[in-house]
Design a protein around this motif. Structure first.
Motif, PDB file in Angstrom:
ATOM      1  N   PHE A  32       0.840  -1.192   0.000  1.00  0.00           N
ATOM      2  CA  PHE A  32       0.000   0.000   0.000  1.00  0.00           C
ATOM      3  C   PHE A  32       0.879   1.247   0.000  1.00  0.00           C
ATOM      4  CE2 PHE A  32      -2.334  -3.247   2.345  1.00  0.00           C
ATOM      5  CZ  PHE A  32      -3.646  -3.115   1.931  1.00  0.00           C
ATOM      6  N   PRO A  33       0.788   2.131  -0.976  1.00  0.00           N
ATOM      7  CA  PRO A  33       1.467   3.422  -0.846  1.00  0.00           C
ATOM      8  C   PRO A  33       0.744   4.253   0.217  1.00  0.00           C
ATOM      9  CG  PRO A  33       0.208   3.354  -2.879  1.00  0.00           C
ATOM     10  CD  PRO A  33       0.075   2.002  -2.246  1.00  0.00           C
ATOM     11  N   ALA A  34       1.382   5.299   0.685  1.00  0.00           N
ATOM     12  CA  ALA A  34       0.753   6.173   1.690  1.00  0.00           C
ATOM     13  C   ALA A  34      -0.644   6.568   1.237  1.00  0.00           C
ATOM     14  CB  ALA A  34       1.609   7.414   1.922  1.00  0.00           C
ATOM     15  N   GLY A  35      -1.610   6.460   2.147  1.00  0.00           N
ATOM     16  CA  GLY A  35      -2.985   6.839   1.858  1.00  0.00           C
ATOM     17  C   GLY A  35      -3.833   5.764   1.215  1.00  0.00           C
ATOM     18  N   ALA A  36      -3.241   4.650   0.798  1.00  0.00           N
ATOM     19  CA  ALA A  36      -4.003   3.579   0.140  1.00  0.00           C
ATOM     20  C   ALA A  36      -4.579   2.618   1.180  1.00  0.00           C
ATOM     21  CB  ALA A  36      -3.113   2.832  -0.838  1.00  0.00           C
ATOM     22  N   ARG A  37      -5.694   1.970   0.814  1.00  0.00           N
ATOM     23  CA  ARG A  37      -6.367   1.111   1.774  1.00  0.00           C
ATOM     24  C   ARG A  37      -7.329   0.160   1.073  1.00  0.00           C
ATOM     25  NH1 ARG A  37      -7.837   6.425   1.414  1.00  0.00           N
ATOM     26  NH2 ARG A  37     -10.040   6.877   1.154  1.00  0.00           N
ATOM     27  N   THR A  38      -7.806  -0.830   1.848  1.00  0.00           N
ATOM     28  CA  THR A  38      -8.828  -1.738   1.353  1.00  0.00           C
ATOM     29  C   THR A  38     -10.192  -1.072   1.488  1.00  0.00           C
ATOM     30  OG1 THR A  38      -9.348  -2.752   3.488  1.00  0.00           O
ATOM     31  CG2 THR A  38      -7.529  -3.739   2.225  1.00  0.00           C
ATOM     32  N   ALA A  39     -11.181  -1.695   0.889  1.00  0.00           N
ATOM     33  CA  ALA A  39     -12.581  -1.357   1.163  1.00  0.00           C
ATOM     34  C   ALA A  39     -12.971  -2.068   2.463  1.00  0.00           C
ATOM     35  CB  ALA A  39     -13.463  -1.841   0.015  1.00  0.00           C
ATOM     36  N   TRP A  40     -14.136  -1.741   3.001  1.00  0.00           N
ATOM     37  CA  TRP A  40     -14.673  -2.494   4.127  1.00  0.00           C
ATOM     38  C   TRP A  40     -14.873  -3.933   3.661  1.00  0.00           C
ATOM     39  CZ3 TRP A  40     -14.870  -0.574   8.884  1.00  0.00           C
ATOM     40  CH2 TRP A  40     -14.936   0.807   9.057  1.00  0.00           C
ATOM     41  N   HIS A  41     -14.607  -4.888   4.539  1.00  0.00           N
ATOM     42  CA  HIS A  41     -14.798  -6.287   4.181  1.00  0.00           C
ATOM     43  C   HIS A  41     -14.841  -7.162   5.422  1.00  0.00           C
ATOM     44  CE1 HIS A  41     -10.398  -5.756   4.377  1.00  0.00           C
ATOM     45  NE2 HIS A  41     -10.288  -7.061   4.543  1.00  0.00           N
ATOM     46  N   THR A  42     -15.232  -8.426   5.224  1.00  0.00           N
ATOM     47  CA  THR A  42     -15.235  -9.431   6.279  1.00  0.00           C
ATOM     48  C   THR A  42     -14.598 -10.704   5.737  1.00  0.00           C
ATOM     49  OG1 THR A  42     -17.393 -10.337   5.667  1.00  0.00           O
ATOM     50  CG2 THR A  42     -17.388  -8.547   7.305  1.00  0.00           C
ATOM     51  N   HIS A  43     -14.250 -11.604   6.655  1.00  0.00           N
ATOM     52  CA  HIS A  43     -13.707 -12.915   6.297  1.00  0.00           C
ATOM     53  C   HIS A  43     -14.492 -13.972   7.068  1.00  0.00           C
ATOM     54  CE1 HIS A  43     -10.236 -11.039   4.364  1.00  0.00           C
ATOM     55  NE2 HIS A  43     -10.293 -10.175   5.368  1.00  0.00           N
ATOM     56  N   PRO A  44     -14.966 -15.020   6.388  1.00  0.00           N
ATOM     57  CA  PRO A  44     -15.811 -16.002   7.065  1.00  0.00           C
ATOM     58  C   PRO A  44     -15.106 -16.734   8.201  1.00  0.00           C
ATOM     59  CG  PRO A  44     -15.171 -16.824   4.907  1.00  0.00           C
ATOM     60  CD  PRO A  44     -14.729 -15.383   4.984  1.00  0.00           C
ATOM     61  N   LEU A  45     -13.799 -16.924   8.083  1.00  0.00           N
ATOM     62  CA  LEU A  45     -13.048 -17.643   9.123  1.00  0.00           C
ATOM     63  C   LEU A  45     -11.954 -16.771   9.735  1.00  0.00           C
ATOM     64  CD1 LEU A  45     -12.820 -21.119   7.363  1.00  0.00           C
ATOM     65  CD2 LEU A  45     -14.401 -20.395   9.171  1.00  0.00           C
ATOM     66  N   GLY A  46     -12.020 -15.468   9.520  1.00  0.00           N
ATOM     67  CA  GLY A  46     -11.034 -14.550  10.073  1.00  0.00           C
ATOM     68  C   GLY A  46      -9.855 -14.328   9.142  1.00  0.00           C
ATOM     69  N   GLN A  47      -8.961 -13.431   9.558  1.00  0.00           N
ATOM     70  CA  GLN A  47      -7.783 -13.076   8.757  1.00  0.00           C
ATOM     71  C   GLN A  47      -6.640 -12.717   9.698  1.00  0.00           C
ATOM     72  OE1 GLN A  47      -7.788  -9.206   6.721  1.00  0.00           O
ATOM     73  NE2 GLN A  47      -6.953 -10.217   4.905  1.00  0.00           N
ATOM     74  N   THR A  48      -5.431 -13.069   9.277  1.00  0.00           N
ATOM     75  CA  THR A  48      -4.230 -12.664   9.999  1.00  0.00           C
ATOM     76  C   THR A  48      -3.382 -11.819   9.068  1.00  0.00           C
ATOM     77  OG1 THR A  48      -4.258 -14.700  11.295  1.00  0.00           O
ATOM     78  CG2 THR A  48      -2.198 -13.450  11.272  1.00  0.00           C
TER      79      THR A  48
END
Length: 141
Positions: free
Chosen positions: A50-66
């Motif tokens: 991610f460059p500065a200021g970049a990001r994901t959209a809102w999201h979920t994971h069915p079994l979680g995320q690390t």
């Protein structure tokens, strides 16, 4: 019992690098080193830059995320809670079905390695993008 066909698989650094989908990311995000284990395993992962200021959209994971933070300064936020800052060596566990986003801080890039398990063939449910207004709230940390 070990399968006669089982082989160790190596995903080389920088392999299969490509732009992240614009529908799910804000900014020129790059994904690389994508892998998905073969069934019956459900685990998969990807390196995300991610460059500065970049990001994901809102999201979920069915079994979680690390998330394993490799370099830079990042932000992660669970809906309804304050933005939290993360840095190199930090490990972030996001429980199943928690609506969240993550990405670089406003002023520094960030690279993380994300790992999630798939349930019924899906490891993520994408939602709307994080607004600039909501992202900028992280500047207070």
């Amino acid at each position: 019992m070990e399968s006669a066909q089982a082989n160790i698989q190596i995903t080389r650094a920088g392999s299969n690098s490509q732009a992240a989908p614009e529908d799910y990311f804000t900014g020129p995000v790059q994904v690389s080193n994508r892998y998905q284990a073969e069934a019956p395993a459900r685990i998969g992962g990807v390196t995300v830059s991610f460059p500065a200021g970049a990001r994901t959209a809102w999201h979920t994971h069915p079994l979680g995320q690390t998330l394993f933070i490799v370099t830079g300064t990042g932000w992660v936020q669970k809906q309804g809670e304050a933005v939290q800052q993360v840095g190199p060596g930090d490990i972030v566990w996001i429980p199943p079905q928690i609506r969240h986003w993550h990405g670089a801080s406003k002023t520094e890039p960030m690279v993380h390695f994300a790992v999630a398990e798939a349930l019924n063939g899906s490891s993520v449910t994408w939602m709307e993008k994080v607004s600039d207004e909501d992202y900028d709230k992280g500047l207070d940390i």
